[in-house]
Scaffold this motif. Structure first.
Motif, short mmCIF file in Angstrom:
data_model
loop_
_atom_site.label_atom_id
_atom_site.label_comp_id
_atom_site.label_asym_id
_atom_site.label_seq_id
_atom_site.Cartn_x
_atom_site.Cartn_y
_atom_site.Cartn_z
N ASP A 284 0.84 -1.20 0.00
CA ASP A 284 0.00 0.00 0.00
C ASP A 284 0.87 1.26 0.00
O ASP A 284 1.68 1.45 0.92
CB ASP A 284 -0.90 0.00 1.24
CG ASP A 284 -1.99 1.07 1.16
OD1 ASP A 284 -1.85 2.00 0.34
OD2 ASP A 284 -2.97 0.96 1.91
N PRO A 285 0.76 2.14 -1.02
CA PRO A 285 1.56 3.38 -1.05
C PRO A 285 1.35 4.27 0.17
O PRO A 285 2.22 5.06 0.52
CB PRO A 285 1.09 4.08 -2.34
CG PRO A 285 0.51 2.99 -3.18
CD PRO A 285 -0.08 2.01 -2.22
N ASN A 286 0.17 4.14 0.81
CA ASN A 286 -0.10 4.93 2.01
C ASN A 286 0.80 4.53 3.18
O ASN A 286 0.90 5.27 4.16
CB ASN A 286 -1.57 4.77 2.43
CG ASN A 286 -2.52 5.39 1.42
OD1 ASN A 286 -2.24 6.45 0.86
ND2 ASN A 286 -3.64 4.73 1.16
N ASP A 287 1.45 3.38 3.06
CA ASP A 287 2.34 2.91 4.13
C ASP A 287 3.80 3.30 3.89
O ASP A 287 4.68 2.87 4.64
CB ASP A 287 2.25 1.38 4.26
CG ASP A 287 0.89 0.93 4.77
OD1 ASP A 287 0.23 1.72 5.47
OD2 ASP A 287 0.49 -0.21 4.46
N LEU A 288 4.07 4.10 2.86
CA LEU A 288 5.45 4.45 2.53
C LEU A 288 6.14 5.17 3.69
O LEU A 288 7.31 4.91 3.98
CB LEU A 288 5.50 5.32 1.28
CG LEU A 288 5.52 4.58 -0.07
CD1 LEU A 288 5.55 5.58 -1.21
CD2 LEU A 288 6.69 3.63 -0.15
N LYS A 289 5.43 6.09 4.34
CA LYS A 289 6.03 6.81 5.45
C LYS A 289 6.31 5.88 6.63
O LYS A 289 7.30 6.04 7.35
CB LYS A 289 5.13 7.98 5.88
CG LYS A 289 5.04 9.09 4.84
CD LYS A 289 4.34 10.30 5.37
CE LYS A 289 4.23 11.38 4.31
NZ LYS A 289 5.54 11.84 3.83
#
Length: 327
Positions: A284-289
């Protein structure tokens, strides 16, 4: 699990890496600016999130106004220097702690960047129209297959030039005084060094390099955004820590200053390659941070864990545990 691996396109991963390397070099240049304050001055400067976007905003608006791209980059560097001066003066002249001074500057730069870009959240300078700074406007624009490799080559050349300049500067009397200020402020003051002046110079130089990186990133992407610097300090720290860990792993007897600077840039490249791998794995790109925080925490912990494993008390404890198990 088999279906998941079957869904991955293994042929696309190598194709993504050149772009990741190009972006990693530019973020590595930003990490050099963070290195000046974080490692040399021992100051946590959070204004870089704002000055990175300032460099991008100044670059895109001046290019659209007809300035040569190289001149726009120099203006971006000067804008970053001014932002660093604001942080330095808030810290040294008004007695505001460095971390709070950086937050105040970053906070103010959001509005400043909006005004620079004509009260718009983003501005676009199409590469096909304006080209990169080493090209003659749009006439020198290269097709996609050749553009990224050339950007990598130019990026490494810029990194080499910047590292050489920083290595030269920090070998001068003023540069040595700046490094001494971060290493031991009390002793530096006793030796007659104006540590407040050194802090201001260091913060100005750091943010100038960061803004230059922001301008280069804007040219690479073809757009500037008011939020493009969000999280820049974390990426900079990640690049520094990753670079230092690999530098110490390769050079067992220690790295000299120029090699450390080189590995800071390489740390940025490795960081972006890892981020590209994470995206390729369809996480999930939202988990990059979250992944960024985990990577930074992991590499920050490596030196500490290495020291602990070499500690004589730690080794004695392990021997005692093994003997107890043997009995």
């Amino acid at each position: 699990m088999g279906a998941y691996f079957a869904s991955l396109n293994f042929a696309s991963l190598p194709a993504r890496m050149p772009s990741a390397i190009a972006q990693g070099i530019l973020w590595g240049l930003m990490a050099l600016g963070v290195y000046i304050t974080f490692r040399l001055l021992d100051v946590a400067d959070l204004s870089v999130d704002g000055s990175f976007a300032t460099g991008g905003a100044v670059t895109v608006m001046l290019i659209m106004a007809g300035w040569p791209a190289w001149a726009a980059l120099l203006a971006a560097l000067l804008a970053g220097v001014l932002a660093g001066l604001c942080t330095g003066l808030l810290h040294t002249k008004l007695g505001i702690p460095a971390i709070l001074a950086g937050i105040l500057t970053q906070f103010a730069l959001y509005s400043v960047n909006l005004r620079i870009m004509g009260m718009k959240a983003n501005q676009t300078a199409n590469l096909k129209t304006y080209g990169m700074f080493w090209e003659n406007g749009g006439k020198g624009f290269l097709v996609s297959s050749r553009y990224v490799p050339q950007a990598i080559g130019i990026g490494f050349l810029l990194a080499a030039v910047l590292i050489a300049l920083l290595y030269w500067y920090f070998g001068t009397e003023q540069g040595s005084a700046l490094r001494a200020t971060g290493s031991n402020p009390a002793m530096s003051r006793a030796q007659g060094i104006n540590i407040d002046r050194m802090k201001v110079i260091g913060l100005a130089l750091s943010n100038g390099v960061v803004a230059l990186s922001g301008g280069l990133m804007t040219q690479f992407q073809g757009t500037a955004d008011v939020n493009m610097g969000r999280g820049a300090i974390v990426i900079g720290l990640a690049s520094i820590v990753i670079g230092e860990v690999f530098c110490e792993a390769i050079f067992k007897k220690g790295c000299n200053f120029s090699i450390k600077l080189l590995f800071v840039v390489l740390g940025g490249v490795l960081y972006y390659m890892v981020m590209t791998l994470i995206l390729w794995l369809r996480l999930d790109p939202n988990d990059l941070k979250l992944f960024t925080a985990l990577i930074v925490a992991l590499f920050l912990a490596v030196p500490y864990l290495q020291k602990q494993s070499k500690n004589s008390f730690s080794r004695a404890k392990k021997r005692g545990q093994k003997e107890a198990i043997g009995q």
